[in-house]
Scaffold this active site. Structure first.
Site, mmCIF file in Angstrom:
data_model
loop_
_atom_site.group_PDB
_atom_site.id
_atom_site.type_symbol
_atom_site.label_atom_id
_atom_site.label_comp_id
_atom_site.label_asym_id
_atom_site.label_seq_id
_atom_site.Cartn_x
_atom_site.Cartn_y
_atom_site.Cartn_z
ATOM 1 N N LYS A 185 0.661 -1.197 0.021
ATOM 2 C CA LYS A 185 -0.227 0.122 -0.099
ATOM 3 C C LYS A 185 0.770 1.338 -0.133
ATOM 4 O O LYS A 185 1.447 1.621 1.144
ATOM 5 C CB LYS A 185 -0.609 0.046 1.275
ATOM 6 C CG LYS A 185 -2.096 1.038 1.104
ATOM 7 C CD LYS A 185 -2.629 1.799 2.393
ATOM 8 C CE LYS A 185 -1.884 2.966 2.780
ATOM 9 N NZ LYS A 185 -1.912 3.975 1.723
ATOM 10 N N GLU A 260 9.951 1.104 10.288
ATOM 11 C CA GLU A 260 11.136 2.317 10.052
ATOM 12 C C GLU A 260 10.373 3.735 10.144
ATOM 13 O O GLU A 260 9.467 3.960 9.366
ATOM 14 C CB GLU A 260 11.549 2.163 8.544
ATOM 15 C CG GLU A 260 12.112 0.904 8.240
ATOM 16 C CD GLU A 260 13.570 0.646 8.886
ATOM 17 O OE1 GLU A 260 13.979 1.658 9.378
ATOM 18 O OE2 GLU A 260 14.098 -0.469 8.678
ATOM 19 N N CYS A 294 13.749 10.857 6.098
ATOM 20 C CA CYS A 294 13.478 10.310 7.461
ATOM 21 C C CYS A 294 15.202 10.603 8.165
ATOM 22 O O CYS A 294 15.188 10.920 9.399
ATOM 23 C CB CYS A 294 13.082 8.779 7.728
ATOM 24 S SG CYS A 294 14.218 7.795 6.585
ATOM 25 N N GLU A 395 9.849 15.945 14.227
ATOM 26 C CA GLU A 395 10.358 15.954 13.191
ATOM 27 C C GLU A 395 9.584 16.902 12.083
ATOM 28 O O GLU A 395 8.181 16.848 11.959
ATOM 29 C CB GLU A 395 10.127 14.562 12.574
ATOM 30 C CG GLU A 395 10.531 14.211 11.134
ATOM 31 C CD GLU A 395 10.046 12.671 10.719
ATOM 32 O OE1 GLU A 395 9.107 12.327 11.032
ATOM 33 O OE2 GLU A 395 11.012 11.885 10.062
HETATM 34 P P1 NAD Z 1 2.397 8.644 7.378
HETATM 35 O O1 NAD Z 1 2.814 7.587 8.552
HETATM 36 O O2 NAD Z 1 1.474 9.622 7.565
HETATM 37 O O3 NAD Z 1 2.162 7.485 6.108
HETATM 38 C C1 NAD Z 1 2.653 6.266 6.074
HETATM 39 C C2 NAD Z 1 1.798 5.339 5.232
HETATM 40 O O4 NAD Z 1 0.951 4.836 6.294
HETATM 41 C C3 NAD Z 1 1.137 6.031 4.022
HETATM 42 O O5 NAD Z 1 1.064 4.638 2.957
HETATM 43 C C4 NAD Z 1 -0.182 6.058 4.774
HETATM 44 O O6 NAD Z 1 -1.278 5.934 3.829
HETATM 45 C C5 NAD Z 1 -0.312 4.659 5.820
HETATM 46 N N1 NAD Z 1 -1.284 5.094 6.793
HETATM 47 C C6 NAD Z 1 -1.587 6.205 7.406
HETATM 48 N N2 NAD Z 1 -2.295 5.872 8.384
HETATM 49 C C7 NAD Z 1 -2.381 4.352 8.470
HETATM 50 C C8 NAD Z 1 -3.034 3.470 9.358
HETATM 51 N N3 NAD Z 1 -3.954 3.954 10.496
HETATM 52 N N4 NAD Z 1 -3.179 2.063 9.120
HETATM 53 C C9 NAD Z 1 -2.425 1.910 8.059
HETATM 54 N N5 NAD Z 1 -1.792 2.611 7.374
HETATM 55 C C10 NAD Z 1 -1.813 3.892 7.590
HETATM 56 O O7 NAD Z 1 3.824 8.957 6.716
HETATM 57 P P2 NAD Z 1 4.210 9.909 5.529
HETATM 58 O O8 NAD Z 1 3.706 11.385 6.043
HETATM 59 O O9 NAD Z 1 3.559 9.312 4.235
HETATM 60 O O10 NAD Z 1 5.738 9.934 5.592
HETATM 61 C C11 NAD Z 1 6.599 10.657 6.331
HETATM 62 C C12 NAD Z 1 7.170 9.949 7.443
HETATM 63 O O11 NAD Z 1 7.710 8.667 7.083
HETATM 64 C C13 NAD Z 1 8.204 10.972 8.225
HETATM 65 O O12 NAD Z 1 7.787 10.607 9.813
HETATM 66 C C14 NAD Z 1 9.356 9.910 7.929
HETATM 67 O O13 NAD Z 1 10.357 10.008 8.968
HETATM 68 C C15 NAD Z 1 9.003 8.768 7.719
HETATM 69 N N6 NAD Z 1 9.920 7.955 6.978
HETATM 70 C C16 NAD Z 1 10.865 7.049 7.683
HETATM 71 C C17 NAD Z 1 11.657 6.104 6.944
HETATM 72 C C18 NAD Z 1 12.712 5.359 7.577
HETATM 73 O O14 NAD Z 1 13.207 4.542 6.999
HETATM 74 N N7 NAD Z 1 12.802 5.252 8.832
HETATM 75 C C19 NAD Z 1 11.921 6.418 5.714
HETATM 76 C C20 NAD Z 1 10.994 7.406 5.049
HETATM 77 C C21 NAD Z 1 9.934 8.064 5.659
#
Ligand code: NAD
Length: 506
Positions: A185, A260, A294, A395
């Site tokens: 997803k 992650e 991230c 962040e």
């Molecule tokens: P997000 O957590 O809002 O969403 C990530 C994914 O989860 C999306 O596909 C979203 O649709 C899905 N999602 C949201 N709510 C959900 C739920 N309740 N159940 C299941 N899936 C759900 O993150 P974002 O805004 O898309 O990305 C930015 C974040 O990602 C930042 O916090 C960043 O640090 C993190 N990130 C971490 C890494 C790493 O490797 N540690 C890498 C890239 C990004």
């Protein structure tokens, strides 16, 4: 992929076919450089998730992929890498128009990284110890003991919008290599490249139904995936907040989870640092992809003795970064991913000003020169930041750097570790011994010395503390996609030689 009313159209990808969502609904993907829609994508619901998971389960149980030899699976990974090379221009385009990633980064790095990861994973899986024979021991009786590594089953992969392509591949390559089926997803802002990847995987020889993609809102259909009883593992990359929720939801069916999550990584500048390397290195560490990484180095800790010079040089060099259309060769920094993200970042900038940090560069939405309708933010630097300020603790996920002063190395380490996160860190110094000593004291999954963003396909990536758990990349990732099974075969052929039976029978 087809074009309707000038919008690219992307249905779901289930069982090797493009299929509309059961509801018939679609949502739009917006190009953040211009604020206009570029594609419409099928909006999946619970029934679509159920269909995708069932297909993934049936495909897994059929053995069509899960029982192929590692060498056979490696062959498909190599063919998949080749397909990506042949279609690189199209993938780069889809990624750029949805995520705002620059052509220079996508073509010059991301594509190379995912191809390298597939090729290296093909090597890792053929070298992997799928069966381990344990040494025989005479007590309580001779036996033959093996540890088998088996695929887990159906893996749900949930990815964020910042690096859709790379983060999809970090999950997909090891999951496929070990024989699992996958339902992925992607984030709603950026599903295009993932949907194209799925088509290319099938073209490369991956059996239909092994890799399925469902698109739609995280809160509803993402949760349907996380709670589905036929899903065995969840690999999630995203915010710490959503990671916590996923961990909770996964506990209902006791799924394996790898997370992650976010970061607030410190970049420590020692008094003897080579500033010719450190200044561009620090800025590369924080402003690449408009700070939406991230592991971006968002907190720079600078020693008293060089503080003023470093602040001045950071601001002067940041002002030379060229903002523009990400698909132009001349552009160094593109837009942030969405209007909502832009507004969030601007609120953080306001918070920084109100908390008393000193703005030395940027600080507002970038306009003019064709940027007016896009979601561009100037590279922004705050000096005189205290580590307890909101901009140093939370962040931001945008082009905002906090410069923090320290006066001795113990204080620098204390500030570096004073965060809920632990994803990455960096040390800028000419003294390698000192750097290694500090690297031991920093609580982070990756430590760079005189560098930033240098990840490798064979090195583990993941977080300490609330940056998550589990590791991606390298042979370490293969472990995360396997079950361990201990198989014991007794070599004791006589009942009389089985003294342990007397524990129960007299
Ligand atoms: P997000 O957590 O809002 O969403 C990530 C994914 O989860 C999306 O596909 C979203 O649709 C899905 N999602 C949201 N709510 C959900 C739920 N309740 N159940 C299941 N899936 C759900 O993150 P974002 O805004 O898309 O990305 C930015 C974040 O990602 C930042 O916090 C960043 O640090 C993190 N990130 C971490 C890494 C790493 O490797 N540690 C890498 C890239 C990004």
């Amino acid at each position: 992929m087809s074009v309707t009313q000038q919008l690219l159209e992307f249905p779901l990808f289930i069982n090797g076919e493009r299929v509309p969502a059961d509801s018939g609904e679609w949502f739009e993907v917006i190009n953040p450089a211009y604020g206009i829609p570029v594609a419409r994508v099928a909006k999946a619901g619970r029934s679509d998730v159920d269909k995708a998971v069932r297909v993934a389960r049936e495909t897994f149980e059929s053995g069509v992929w899960s029982r192929r030899t590692p060498a056979q699976r490696a062959g498909v990974l190599m063919a998949f890498a080749q397909k990506i090379i042949e279609n690189a221009a199209q993938i780069v385009f889809l990624e750029s128009v949805s995520s705002g990633g620059t052509l220079r980064r996508l073509a010059g790095s991301d594509i190379l990284q995912i191809v390298d990861l597939l090729q290296q994973t093909a090597k890792f899986v053929t070298e992997y110890k799928h069966v381990e024979a344990l040494p025989s021991q005479p007590f309580p009786g001779p036996s033959n003991n093996q540890v088998w590594r088996e695929p887990i089953g159906v893996c749900a992969a949930i990815t964020p919008w910042n690096f859709p392509l790379i983060l999809a591949m970090w999950k997909l390559a090891p999951a496929l290599a070990m024989g699992n089926s996958v339902v992925m997803k992607p984030a709603s802002n950026t599903p295009l490249s993932t949907l194209r990847l799925a088509e290319l995987a099938v073209e490369a020889g991956l059996p239909k139904g092994v890799f399925n993609v469902v698109t739609g809102p995280g809160a509803s259909m993402g949760e349907a995936l996380v709670t589905h009883k036929e899903v065995d593992k969840i690999a999630f990359t995203g915010s710490t907040e959503v990671g916590r929720r996923i961990m909770q939801l996964a506990s209902g069916t006791v799924k394996k989870v790898t997370l992650e999550l976010g970061g607030k990584s410190p970049s420590i500048v020692l008094p003897d640092a080579d500033l010719e390397l450190a200044i561009p290195g620090i800025l590369f560490g924080v402003f690449l992809h408009s700070g939406q990484i991230c592991e971006s180095g968002t907190r720079v800790l600078v020693h008293d003795s060089i503080y003023d010079e470093v602040v001045e040089r950071l601001a002067a060099t940041a002002a030379t970064i060229k903002l523009g259309d990400p698909m132009q060769e001349t552009t160094g920094m593109g837009p942030v991913v969405s209007k909502q993200q832009m507004e969030t970042i601007l609120q953080y900038i306001e918070a920084g000003k109100q908390e008393g940090a000193r703005l030395v560069c940027g600080g507002k939405r970038a306009t003019g020169n064709g940027l007016d309708n896009g979601y561009f933010i100037e590279p922004t630097i705050f000096a005189d930041v205290r580590n307890d300020m909101k901009i140093a603790q939370e962040e931001i996920f945008g082009p905002v750097l906090s410069v923090i002063r320290y006066s001795d190395l113990d204080e620098a380490i204390r500030i570096a570790n004073d965060t809920i996160y632990g994803l990455a860190a960096g040390i800028w110094t000419r003294d390698l011994n000192q750097a290694y000593k500090m690297a031991r004291e920093i609580k982070a999954g990756t430590v760079w010395i005189n560098d930033w963003h240098m990840l490798r396909s064979d090195a583990p990536f993941g977080g300490y503390k609330q940056s998550g758990f589990g590791r991606e990349l390298g042979k370490y990732a293969l472990d995360e996609y396997t079950q361990l099974k201990h198989v014991h075969a007794s070599l004791v052929t006589e009942k009389s030689q089985r003294p342990w039976l007397s524990i129960l029978f007299s």
